[in-house]
Write a protein that holds these residues in place. Structure first.
Motif, PDB file in Angstrom:
ATOM      1  N   LYS A   1      28.568  59.832  40.978  1.00 41.77           N
ATOM      2  CA  LYS A   1      27.267  59.770  41.632  1.00 41.77           C
ATOM      3  C   LYS A   1      26.626  58.394  41.606  1.00 41.77           C
ATOM      4  O   LYS A   1      25.880  58.058  42.499  1.00 41.77           O
ATOM      5  N   ASN A   2      26.877  57.572  40.577  1.00 34.37           N
ATOM      6  CA  ASN A   2      26.253  56.255  40.498  1.00 34.37           C
ATOM      7  C   ASN A   2      27.064  55.168  41.193  1.00 34.37           C
ATOM      8  O   ASN A   2      26.601  54.051  41.346  1.00 34.37           O
ATOM      9  N   LEU A   3      28.284  55.495  41.592  1.00 32.21           N
ATOM     10  CA  LEU A   3      29.144  54.515  42.228  1.00 32.21           C
ATOM     11  C   LEU A   3      28.830  54.492  43.713  1.00 32.21           C
ATOM     12  O   LEU A   3      29.196  55.375  44.455  1.00 32.21           O
TER      13      LEU A   3
ATOM     14  N   LEU B   1      42.932  54.516  42.804  1.00 29.88           N
ATOM     15  CA  LEU B   1      42.411  55.851  42.557  1.00 29.88           C
ATOM     16  C   LEU B   1      41.258  56.233  43.483  1.00 29.88           C
ATOM     17  O   LEU B   1      41.147  57.392  43.884  1.00 29.88           O
ATOM     18  N   LEU B   2      40.408  55.278  43.805  1.00 32.25           N
ATOM     19  CA  LEU B   2      39.155  55.592  44.493  1.00 32.25           C
ATOM     20  C   LEU B   2      39.001  54.951  45.865  1.00 32.25           C
ATOM     21  O   LEU B   2      38.050  55.255  46.570  1.00 32.25           O
ATOM     22  N   GLY B   3      39.876  54.048  46.225  1.00 38.78           N
ATOM     23  CA  GLY B   3      39.744  53.368  47.509  1.00 38.78           C
ATOM     24  C   GLY B   3      39.298  51.927  47.320  1.00 38.78           C
ATOM     25  O   GLY B   3      38.833  51.538  46.254  1.00 38.78           O
ATOM     26  N   GLU B   4      39.424  51.154  48.360  1.00 36.36           N
ATOM     27  CA  GLU B   4      39.162  49.720  48.261  1.00 36.36           C
ATOM     28  C   GLU B   4      37.707  49.337  48.512  1.00 36.36           C
ATOM     29  O   GLU B   4      37.413  48.197  48.829  1.00 36.36           O
ATOM     30  N   PHE B   5      36.784  50.257  48.342  1.00 43.40           N
ATOM     31  CA  PHE B   5      35.373  49.964  48.569  1.00 43.40           C
ATOM     32  C   PHE B   5      34.684  49.450  47.307  1.00 43.40           C
ATOM     33  O   PHE B   5      33.494  49.218  47.295  1.00 43.40           O
ATOM     34  N   LEU B   6      35.415  49.264  46.242  1.00 43.24           N
ATOM     35  CA  LEU B   6      34.818  48.997  44.931  1.00 43.24           C
ATOM     36  C   LEU B   6      34.404  47.545  44.712  1.00 43.24           C
ATOM     37  O   LEU B   6      34.652  46.983  43.663  1.00 43.24           O
ATOM     38  N   LEU B   7      33.761  46.949  45.652  1.00 42.19           N
ATOM     39  CA  LEU B   7      33.305  45.577  45.486  1.00 42.19           C
ATOM     40  C   LEU B   7      32.322  45.448  44.328  1.00 42.19           C
ATOM     41  O   LEU B   7      32.184  44.378  43.756  1.00 42.19           O
ATOM     42  N   GLU B   8      31.637  46.520  43.978  1.00 38.56           N
ATOM     43  CA  GLU B   8      30.625  46.488  42.933  1.00 38.56           C
ATOM     44  C   GLU B   8      31.206  46.160  41.554  1.00 38.56           C
ATOM     45  O   GLU B   8      30.484  45.753  40.665  1.00 38.56           O
TER      46      GLU B   8
ATOM     47  N   THR C   1      40.864  42.530  33.776  1.00 32.73           N
ATOM     48  CA  THR C   1      39.834  43.006  34.715  1.00 32.73           C
ATOM     49  C   THR C   1      40.433  43.157  36.113  1.00 32.73           C
ATOM     50  O   THR C   1      40.062  44.072  36.850  1.00 32.73           O
ATOM     51  N   ARG C   2      41.358  42.298  36.459  1.00 32.96           N
ATOM     52  CA  ARG C   2      42.054  42.430  37.751  1.00 32.96           C
ATOM     53  C   ARG C   2      42.885  43.719  37.768  1.00 32.96           C
ATOM     54  O   ARG C   2      42.914  44.443  38.762  1.00 32.96           O
ATOM     55  N   TYR C   3      43.553  43.995  36.661  1.00 33.94           N
ATOM     56  CA  TYR C   3      44.368  45.205  36.560  1.00 33.94           C
ATOM     57  C   TYR C   3      43.494  46.466  36.667  1.00 33.94           C
ATOM     58  O   TYR C   3      43.835  47.406  37.388  1.00 33.94           O
ATOM     59  N   ILE C   4      42.372  46.485  35.954  1.00 30.28           N
ATOM     60  CA  ILE C   4      41.452  47.623  36.026  1.00 30.28           C
ATOM     61  C   ILE C   4      40.993  47.826  37.463  1.00 30.28           C
ATOM     62  O   ILE C   4      40.998  48.946  37.982  1.00 30.28           O
ATOM     63  N   ARG C   5      40.606  46.748  38.111  1.00 31.56           N
ATOM     64  CA  ARG C   5      40.123  46.849  39.485  1.00 31.56           C
ATOM     65  C   ARG C   5      41.206  47.414  40.412  1.00 31.56           C
ATOM     66  O   ARG C   5      40.939  48.312  41.206  1.00 31.56           O
ATOM     67  N   LYS C   6      42.430  46.895  40.293  1.00 28.03           N
ATOM     68  CA  LYS C   6      43.513  47.370  41.158  1.00 28.03           C
ATOM     69  C   LYS C   6      43.790  48.864  40.929  1.00 28.03           C
ATOM     70  O   LYS C   6      44.026  49.602  41.884  1.00 28.03           O
ATOM     71  N   GLN C   7      43.767  49.285  39.684  1.00 28.16           N
ATOM     72  CA  GLN C   7      44.003  50.700  39.393  1.00 28.16           C
ATOM     73  C   GLN C   7      42.885  51.575  39.960  1.00 28.16           C
ATOM     74  O   GLN C   7      43.146  52.631  40.547  1.00 28.16           O
ATOM     75  N   LEU C   8      41.648  51.145  39.813  1.00 27.11           N
ATOM     76  CA  LEU C   8      40.532  51.925  40.355  1.00 27.11           C
ATOM     77  C   LEU C   8      40.531  51.918  41.877  1.00 27.11           C
ATOM     78  O   LEU C   8      40.175  52.922  42.499  1.00 27.11           O
ATOM     79  N   GLU C   9      40.936  50.817  42.487  1.00 26.08           N
ATOM     80  CA  GLU C   9      41.057  50.796  43.952  1.00 26.08           C
ATOM     81  C   GLU C   9      42.125  51.785  44.404  1.00 26.08           C
ATOM     82  O   GLU C   9      41.959  52.469  45.406  1.00 26.08           O
TER      83      GLU C   9
ATOM     84  N   GLU D   1      33.991  57.676  31.886  1.00 22.19           N
ATOM     85  CA  GLU D   1      34.025  59.120  31.645  1.00 22.19           C
ATOM     86  C   GLU D   1      35.087  59.815  32.499  1.00 22.19           C
ATOM     87  O   GLU D   1      35.819  60.676  32.021  1.00 22.19           O
ATOM     88  N   HIS D   2      35.196  59.414  33.758  1.00 22.18           N
ATOM     89  CA  HIS D   2      36.120  60.074  34.677  1.00 22.18           C
ATOM     90  C   HIS D   2      37.560  59.583  34.570  1.00 22.18           C
ATOM     91  O   HIS D   2      38.488  60.338  34.876  1.00 22.18           O
ATOM     92  N   TRP D   3      37.766  58.335  34.164  1.00 28.82           N
ATOM     93  CA  TRP D   3      39.112  57.755  34.263  1.00 28.82           C
ATOM     94  C   TRP D   3      39.697  57.230  32.954  1.00 28.82           C
ATOM     95  O   TRP D   3      40.793  56.673  32.950  1.00 28.82           O
ATOM     96  N   ASN D   4      39.017  57.415  31.823  1.00 22.92           N
ATOM     97  CA  ASN D   4      39.565  56.861  30.573  1.00 22.92           C
ATOM     98  C   ASN D   4      40.905  57.475  30.211  1.00 22.92           C
ATOM     99  O   ASN D   4      41.796  56.772  29.740  1.00 22.92           O
ATOM    100  N   ASP D   5      41.093  58.772  30.451  1.00 24.77           N
ATOM    101  CA  ASP D   5      42.394  59.399  30.143  1.00 24.77           C
ATOM    102  C   ASP D   5      43.518  58.754  30.944  1.00 24.77           C
ATOM    103  O   ASP D   5      44.603  58.506  30.406  1.00 24.77           O
TER     104      ASP D   5
END
Length: 193
Positions: free
Chosen positions: A3-5, A177-184, A167-175, A31-35
């Motif tokens: 919800k906050n993303l 998982l969630l799409g490439e809109f994660l500029l935030e 931090t680059r690795y985290i970003r790539k993994q979240l992109e 909370e959602h992706w630590n596992d």
């Protein structure tokens, strides 16, 4: 789900409000992706290497008394470079990295007119942005020999290289998982429409 993303279209000029929003986003991602991340052996190796590099840098700076000099400058002399607003350099990604490292992230500014993460005896976060680790002002440079400065710079270089990698690795993994809109994830307090 997250919800906050959201795309931050207009940022509050108050640096405290911006930091609290970043913290919420980081906590929600954690909370959602630590596992998922804690099952990733490549991530865990990078995380451990980064943690060890920070510990080594901290030990080196403690031994050379740069932390003490910063304390004197900031707390006693009421100067220092950790002023309010500099915390904008702490990205969602860096906050998330602190959570992965199981390090506390402050929820409130403790000292008025200082960085959100500064406490009475210094910085309260473990993983810090580049600007907070490559901070050798004239005051510090005058206290260090060239050899000591070269040594601490070499140690910090390893830490900052690993900060970039993880931090680059985290970003790539979240992109992934969630799409490439994660500029935030990398936002530092600037906005775009």
């Amino acid at each position: 789900m997250l919800k906050n993303l959201k795309l931050i279209k207009k940022l509050d000029p108050d640096p405290t409000a911006l930091m609290k929003e970043k913290i919420k986003v980081a906590e929600e991602l954690f909370e959602h992706w630590n596992d998922y991340f804690y099952k990733d052996s490549k991530f865990l190796k990078l995380l451990k290497r980064y943690e060890n590099a920070v510990l080594l840098s901290n030990q080196m700076m403690s031994n050379l008394e740069t932390f003490n000099e910063c304390y004197i400058c900031s707390v006693i002399d009421k100067k220092g470079c950790c002023k309010a607003g500099i915390e904008a350099e702490v990205t969602v990604n860096i906050l998330l990295l602190n959570l992965f490292l199981k390090k506390d992230v402050p929820k409130e500014r403790e000292i008025p007119l200082k960085c959100f993460f500064v406490g009475p005896i210094g910085c309260k976060i473990f993983a810090r942005p580049f600007i907070c680790r490559d901070y050798f002002c004239r005051r510090l440079l005058n206290k260090l020999t060239q050899e000591k400065y070269a040594l601490v710079t070499q140690v910090l270089n390893e830490e900052l290289t690993l900060l970039y990698e993880i931090t680059r690795y985290i970003r790539k993994q979240l992109e992934f998982l969630l799409g490439e809109f994660l500029l935030e994830l990398d936002i530092v307090g600037y906005c775009w429409e």
